[in-house]
Design an enzyme around this catalytic site. Sequence first.
Site, mmCIF file in Angstrom:
data_model
loop_
_atom_site.group_PDB
_atom_site.id
_atom_site.type_symbol
_atom_site.label_atom_id
_atom_site.label_comp_id
_atom_site.label_asym_id
_atom_site.label_seq_id
_atom_site.Cartn_x
_atom_site.Cartn_y
_atom_site.Cartn_z
ATOM 1 N N ASP A 286 0.860 -1.169 0.000
ATOM 2 C CA ASP A 286 0.000 0.000 0.000
ATOM 3 C C ASP A 286 0.913 1.242 0.000
ATOM 4 O O ASP A 286 2.140 1.142 0.130
ATOM 5 C CB ASP A 286 -0.962 -0.009 1.192
ATOM 6 C CG ASP A 286 -2.204 0.833 0.901
ATOM 7 O OD1 ASP A 286 -2.168 1.637 -0.061
ATOM 8 O OD2 ASP A 286 -3.212 0.708 1.613
HETATM 9 C C1 BGC Z 1 -5.090 3.064 0.033
HETATM 10 C C2 BGC Z 1 -5.212 1.971 -0.996
HETATM 11 C C3 BGC Z 1 -5.109 2.557 -2.385
HETATM 12 C C4 BGC Z 1 -3.813 3.310 -2.503
HETATM 13 C C5 BGC Z 1 -3.569 3.899 -3.873
HETATM 14 C C6 BGC Z 1 -3.895 3.959 -0.206
HETATM 15 O O1 BGC Z 1 -3.901 5.066 0.612
HETATM 16 O O2 BGC Z 1 -5.021 2.490 1.323
HETATM 17 O O3 BGC Z 1 -6.419 1.272 -0.825
HETATM 18 O O4 BGC Z 1 -5.211 1.542 -3.339
HETATM 19 O O5 BGC Z 1 -3.802 4.352 -1.558
HETATM 20 O O6 BGC Z 1 -4.395 4.951 -4.144
#
Ligand code: BGC
Length: 737
Positions: A286
């Site tokens: 993430d």
């Molecule tokens: C989120 C993810 C997301 C990623 C990319 C993160 O802050 O937890 O679910 O896919 O950002 O945008």
Amino acid sequence: MRFIKLSLPILLLLFLTAGALPRVTDRPPDPRVEKLLARMTLDEKIGQMSLFTTDWGSTGPTIREGYKNDIRKGACGALFNSHTVAFTRELQRIAVEEARLKIPLLFGYDVIHGYKTIFPIPLGESCSWDLAAMEQSAHIAATEAAAAGLHWTYAPMVDIARDPRWGRVMEGAGEDTYLGCRIAEARVRGIQGKGPGNTDAMIACVKHYAGYGAPIGGRDYNTVDMSERFFREYYLPPYQAAVKAGAMTVMTAFNDYDGVPASGNKHLLTDILRKEWGFNGFVVTDYTSINEMVNHGVVANDKEAGELAVNAGVDMDMQGAVYQRFLAQSVKEGKVKMATIDASVRRILQLKFDMGLFDNPYKFCDETREKEVILSKAHRDAARDVARKSIVLLKNDRNVLPLSKDRKIAVVGPLADTKNDLIGAWSGAGSGDDCVNLLEGLSNAGIRPVAVAKGCAVEGDDKAGFSDAIQAANQADVVLVVVGESAWMSGEASSRAELNLPGVQEDLVRALVATGKPVVVVLMNGRPLTIPWLAANATAIVETWWLGTEAGNAIADVLTGVYNPSGKLTMSFPRSVGQVPIFYNERSTGRPFDPNSKWTSKYIDMPNAPLYPFGYGLSYTTFSYGDPSLNKSTFKKGESLQITVNVTNTGNRDGEEIVQLYVRDLVGSVTRPVKELKGFRKVFLAKGATTAVSFTLTDKDLSFYNKNMRFGSEPGEYDIMVGGNSQDLKKIKAIMR
Ligand code: BGC
């Protein structure tokens, strides 16, 4: 052929030296991948393992020299947040024309519940219990995004969540593991369609592995701790189901599990994901979650964090630039083996080859398709269909709904005309401008309110608009009041400590109820709310979540009875935050709840039961259940069991019912849940009609992690329960020998 002959010895060598390292399982090495890998420098390999976001401002993309240079240098193999054909084409051009090895980029984006045509938030959509509709919406979302140059979506989010304070409950499928697994599979099937490289499909990324839905206190990004038994039984299965359904990538979670952050957790990423489940795609972190392991306090700096991550099994670093900055040094120092890097790069390149991007890097860049596909009539129709199926009718006293057209209707509340909120959080490239709001939906349905008033804002304590609202109510026969949360109040970093209607909205409803007119509350929100006063005093309550582009039409369909509501809750609605976490499948205690005994597991100031239980939802008709029957009351371990129940539509309208099957294992080697969902069917019944609904319970359905952490069933007595929600059930006993 010639190519294969030449590369076989190299392949063999690579194969042998790879030893016990994690590598693409169940698949012979791909000569195209091996040939390319052999030409790559260490920095270029690390580039493939690095993912960066692009800048997408409010009006469009800006191409920054920084990542343009990264692409040119081969220091970046994938980008996210860049979409539209024009933008992705330009970035891809740099990769395949200006970089030494011409490796195409992979373009990712959070297409969570739609790209431009926005579907209900996933929690809302899960209340449809309609797997085919959810598969279709995921497929349409992928089709639109793929037509905008995108390859890879960070979905489905399959985190089980039992705590509505957590803002990201809106993104999942609710509290139940069995239903969560079925929905995870459906969404993966929908997203990936006929497989990698099809231009109407994307690559799925199951997230957030693992346990992100259980942060302590419901506070986003907080730590997660629970027994492995609990983890394996309730939280892990949906990720596994998604992997089994073919999901090609997995995203790590921000949280730790048992003290080890998910992005550096070898037990999760290698032992369970790869070895136990046989996952052979790639793992991405993430957003900056490698770097965050420094804050977690398990490593001293970013460099160590990168080593922990890659050695645990993380193939791609999202946005942290840790791999980019430090991994080469770690390899030189022997802290990371070259074979580990190669294994990761192989997985990433394999996907790009499988998608056909080396043959045609621009295959997703087709302006005509982009124009034709996005927000097409067919897509909007599908969005309206699943939106109305997602609505849950919580209360309907005196059959005030559906609204009859001859009644004078006042529409009140801060969300009656909202457009921007309707797309909810994580709404891709969706725009409120494309949404049909409730007032427009009512007007499309031929309803002209006698009065409209806002009453108050979603937040704040200003009651100046109450008198207008009361005046509007006084002119009408029925008042529709549209209240809830703003869209930003759920989603990432949007945990709430209170679950009530924000601001003075409940006071507004109280003022309207005091007029003596029937009050229909239309809720728009991203999570279960605590609404006991409304439940006791409003005439009707319609839970509509955030329904997306076609929200207004879908809600009007339900309010007017064009569609008979069929949705059922997939998360319990608590009476108070004090009951949280709250979920139906709790384990049996040593002092089960007894209303007449103080010394049992209960609150002294409130019932244990939720306000509205899991599986609950009304229809404009009624259904009755016969007594369930079994094909045999005693069955042998390993055999399956058939349960049949007659369901009758006893009301005055045709309608759909979600028939639910629950099981309780009465004596286990460890404590067992008081009930667990093990099957469901959505059936259509014409008024007066009866149908027999059958379920088959297999040995696997009855299996759990026993005292010795072995997965299997145990002989003994079972309660088999069938009904229309998790509380009102008819029971029969079965014995496994
Ligand atoms: C989120 C993810 C997301 C990623 C990319 C993160 O802050 O937890 O679910 O896919 O950002 O945008």
